[in-house]
Motif scaffolding. Structure first.
Motif, PDB file in Angstrom:
ATOM      1  N   LEU A  61      37.769-117.395 -92.722  1.00 16.35           N
ATOM      2  CA  LEU A  61      37.915-118.660 -93.457  1.00 16.35           C
ATOM      3  C   LEU A  61      39.144-119.432 -92.975  1.00 16.35           C
ATOM      4  N   ALA A  62      40.240-118.713 -92.740  1.00 12.68           N
ATOM      5  CA  ALA A  62      41.452-119.380 -92.252  1.00 12.68           C
ATOM      6  C   ALA A  62      41.230-119.972 -90.872  1.00 12.68           C
ATOM      7  N   LYS A 104      42.064-108.974 -94.431  1.00  6.01           N
ATOM      8  CA  LYS A 104      40.637-108.964 -94.716  1.00  6.01           C
ATOM      9  C   LYS A 104      39.900-109.884 -93.737  1.00  6.01           C
ATOM     10  N   PHE A 151      45.430-114.107 -87.957  1.00  7.28           N
ATOM     11  CA  PHE A 151      44.987-114.130 -89.346  1.00  7.28           C
ATOM     12  C   PHE A 151      44.486-112.758 -89.793  1.00  7.28           C
ATOM     13  N   ARG A 152      43.847-112.012 -88.900  1.00  6.76           N
ATOM     14  CA  ARG A 152      43.401-110.666 -89.257  1.00  6.76           C
ATOM     15  C   ARG A 152      44.587-109.773 -89.597  1.00  6.76           C
ATOM     16  N   LEU A 185      46.347-111.497 -92.993  1.00  3.02           N
ATOM     17  CA  LEU A 185      45.567-111.512 -94.226  1.00  3.02           C
ATOM     18  C   LEU A 185      44.839-110.199 -94.501  1.00  3.02           C
ATOM     19  N   LEU A 198      37.058-111.458 -93.894  1.00  3.34           N
ATOM     20  CA  LEU A 198      36.499-112.692 -94.447  1.00  3.34           C
ATOM     21  C   LEU A 198      37.568-113.760 -94.613  1.00  3.34           C
ATOM     22  N   LEU A 199      38.737-113.363 -95.134  1.00  2.57           N
ATOM     23  CA  LEU A 199      39.824-114.335 -95.296  1.00  2.57           C
ATOM     24  C   LEU A 199      40.296-114.844 -93.941  1.00  2.57           C
TER      25      LEU A 199
END
Length: 461
Positions: free
Chosen positions: A388-389, A382, A376-377, A380, A384-385
Motif C-alpha cells: 500500500l505504501a 507487513k 517499506f517491507r 512496516l 500488505l502495508l
C-alpha cells in the motif's frame, strides 16, 4: 549564412496554442480545427558562425550556448513551413552612421503565411530581446481561428530582420513573470527528491554492510551496472553535439557525460548490492525470472512468462494514456490536449537515441521501485502495508496533468497495476512493463513507412 560554422535542428510540441484551445473552445470541436491548422508540431533550426559549445552539462539547445554572437540565428516554423519565431543577433558595431533604411514587412507576412489585410498596425508593446532600430506590431486573426486575437511582433536592425513572433492569448511576458509550479508538480518533485535521497542513504548503508559480510551477487551487480553504463554512454555518444576545439569538447561534453553515466551505473550497482541478499532471503520469488535471465536462460518458461506479462501490462498502461488524452475527441472533456507533453529535442530525432534511453530508464525505474518496496517491507514489516505504501508513492509520482477528472483515476489505476506487478510477478516483469509503456506511449505504432515517423515506428516494432 549559407555555410555556417555549426547548426542544430529539433522538433518540439506546439503546446501553448493547443492548451489554450483545449481550455477555451468546447470539446471535441476544437480538435477538428487542426485539420486546417496542421499538426501541432514545430521545427527548430539554429545556426552560428562559431561552433555551438554549450555552457552547461545538458548539451546544445535552442538557448545554450546563449544567443549572443553576431550572426547567430534561430528559426522556428510550424509543420507546414510557416514562420513562427525568428531571432538573429545583429552586428556588434554600427555598419555606418547613416539612418536606418525603411524596412519592408510584407515578406515577413508571406513567410508566416499571414494575410496582411486581416491585420491592423498598432502601437508596439512587446519589447524584442534583440537590439533593433525599427519595430512594429499588428493585431488581427487567421481564417482558421477567426475568434482568437493574434499579435504579430517584429523588429529589424539596419534593414535586416532580427526578431519575429506570432503571439496569441496564450503568450506571456516570460522574462518578467515569476515562475510558478502547480501543487501537483510540487508534490511530484518533492516525492522524487525524498525517494532518491532516502534510497541513496539506505543503499550506501546496506551495500556497505553486505560487502563487509561477504554477501551479495557481485557478478550480477557488475553485469547490470555494465549494461546501464554501456547503454547510457552509447546514447550520449550518439546524441552528443560534436563541435568546438578538442579541449572544450572534453571539458564541456565528454567529462560531464562520463560523470553522469558513472553515477547512474554506480547507483544501480549499489541498489542491487544492497537489496539482492535480503530479497533472495525474504522474497526470492520476485527475482526468479531476473536471475534466470542474468544466467542466460532466455528460453526459460519463467523468463518468458515475466516478459509477456510485463509487456501486456506496459501496453495496457500506454493504451490508458492514449485513451485519457484522446477521450476529448468524442466526449466534452475540457483542458485535455491530444498527446503527452513529449517531443524530440536536439539530438533526440535519432531513433537509436530514443530506444537506448528507454532501455536504461526502464532498468533504473524498476530498481528504484523495488528498492522503495524493500524499504517499506523492512520499516512496516507487513507485506500488505508495504505494498500500500508503494502504491501511494507511485500515485504521487503520477499525479498532475491537465484534467484532474481524467488524470487522477488513471493515476490510481497505474499505481495499482505497477504495485501488483512488482510485488506479485517480480523485477523482470517490472522492467519489461516500464520499457513497453514508454515505447508504446510515444512511438506511433504505424505501418505507414512513408511517414517521417517511420524511422521510429520500424525500430520500435
Amino acid at each position: 549564412e549559407k555555410d555556417p560554422a555549426d547548426s542544430l535542428t529539433w522538433l518540439e510540441r506546439d503546446y501553448d496554442p493547443l492548451r489554450y484551445l483545449a481550455d477555451h473552445v468546447p470539446a471535441p470541436g476544437w480538435r477538428k480545427l487542426y485539420k486546417n491548422l496542421g499538426p501541432p508540431m514545430l521545427f527548430g533550426y539554429r545556426q552560428s558562425p562559431r561552433s555551438l559549445v554549450p555552457s552547461g552539462a545538458n548539451g546544445v539547445s535552442a538557448t545554450d550556448p546563449p544567443l549572443e554572437v553576431s550572426g547567430m540565428v534561430n528559426v522556428v516554423t510550424d509543420a507546414q513551413g510557416r514562420l513562427r519565431e525568428f531571432r538573429a543577433v545583429p552586428p556588434q558595431l554600427e555598419p555606418d552612421g547613416a539612418p536606418a533604411p525603411e524596412f519592408d514587412w510584407s515578406p515577413v507576412f508571406t513567410a508566416a503565411g499571414l494575410d496582411p489585410a486581416r491585420f491592423q498596425k498598432t502601437e508596439p508593446t512587446w519589447v524584442p530581446p534583440m537590439p533593433f532600430d525599427t519595430r512594429a506590431e499588428w493585431k488581427g486573426s487567421i481564417p482558421e481561428l477567426p475568434d482568437v486575437p493574434l499579435t504579430v511582433s517584429a523588429a529589424a536592425f539596419r534593414g535586416k530582420l532580427v526578431y519575429f513572433d506570432l503571439l496569441g492569448p496564450w503568450s506571456h511576458p516570460e522574462r518578467m513573470e515569476v515562475q510558478t509550479r502547480s501543487l501537483a508538480l510540487r508534490i511530484t518533485q518533492v516525492t522524487v527528491a525524498i525517494v532518491l535521497l532516502g534510497l541513496l542513504l539506505a543503499g550506501v548503508f546496506f551495500a556497505r554492510r553486505n560487502l563487509r559480510q561477504g554477501r551479495g551477487d557481485r557478478s550480477g551487480a557488475f553485469r547490470i551496472a555494465l549494461f546501464v553504463f554501456g547503454v547510457v554512454i552509447l546514447r550520449r555518444a550518439v546524441s552528443m553535439h560534436y563541435a568546438g576545439s578538442l579541449p572544450a569538447w572534453v571539458s564541456q561534453d565528454f567529462v560531464p557525460a562520463i560523470a553522469f553515466t558513472v553515477f547512474i551505473a554506480g547507483f544501480v550497482w549499489m541498489i542491487y548490492m544492497a537489496l539482492e541478499p535480503y530479497l533472495r532471503r525474504r522474497i526470492p520469488e520476485l527475482l526468479i525470472g531476473w536471475a534466470r535471465l542474468l544466467e542466460g536462460r532466455f528460453r526459460d518458461p519463467r523468463v518468458g512468462r515475466d516478459v509477456l506479462i510485463g509487456a501486456l501490462a506496459g501496453m495496457g498502461l500506454a493504451l490508458m494514456s492514449h485513451v485519457v488524452n484522446g477521450v476529448s475527441t468524442w466526449f466534452p472533456f475540457q483542458h485535455q490536449t491530444t498527446v503527452p507533453a513529449f517531443m524530440f529535442g536536439p539530438g533526440g530525432t535519432n531513433p537509436l537515441v530514443y530506444l537506448l534511453n528507454q532501455s536504461a530508464g526502464a532498468v533504473v525505474l524498476a530498481f528504484v521501485l523495488l528498492a522503495v518496496y524493500f524499504v517499506f517491507r523492512v520499516a512496516l514489516r507487513k507485506p500488505l502495508l508495504a505494498a500500500l505504501a508503494l502504491g501511494v508513492v507511485v500515485l504521487l509520482l503520477n499525479l498532475g496533468g491537465e484534467n484532474a477528472v481524467l488524470e487522477i483515476p488513471a493515476a490510481f489505476i497505474e499505481a495499482a497495476l505497477i504495485t501488483w506487478l512488482l510485488t506479485r510477478i517480480g523485477l523482470l516483469a517490472t522492467v519489461t512493463m516500464s520499457y513497453f509503456q514508454i515505447l508504446m506511449t510515444y512511438v506511433a505504432p504505424s505501418f505507414d513507412f512513408s511517414g517521417w515517423y517511420a524511422s521510429f515506428s520500424l525500430p520500435a516494432l
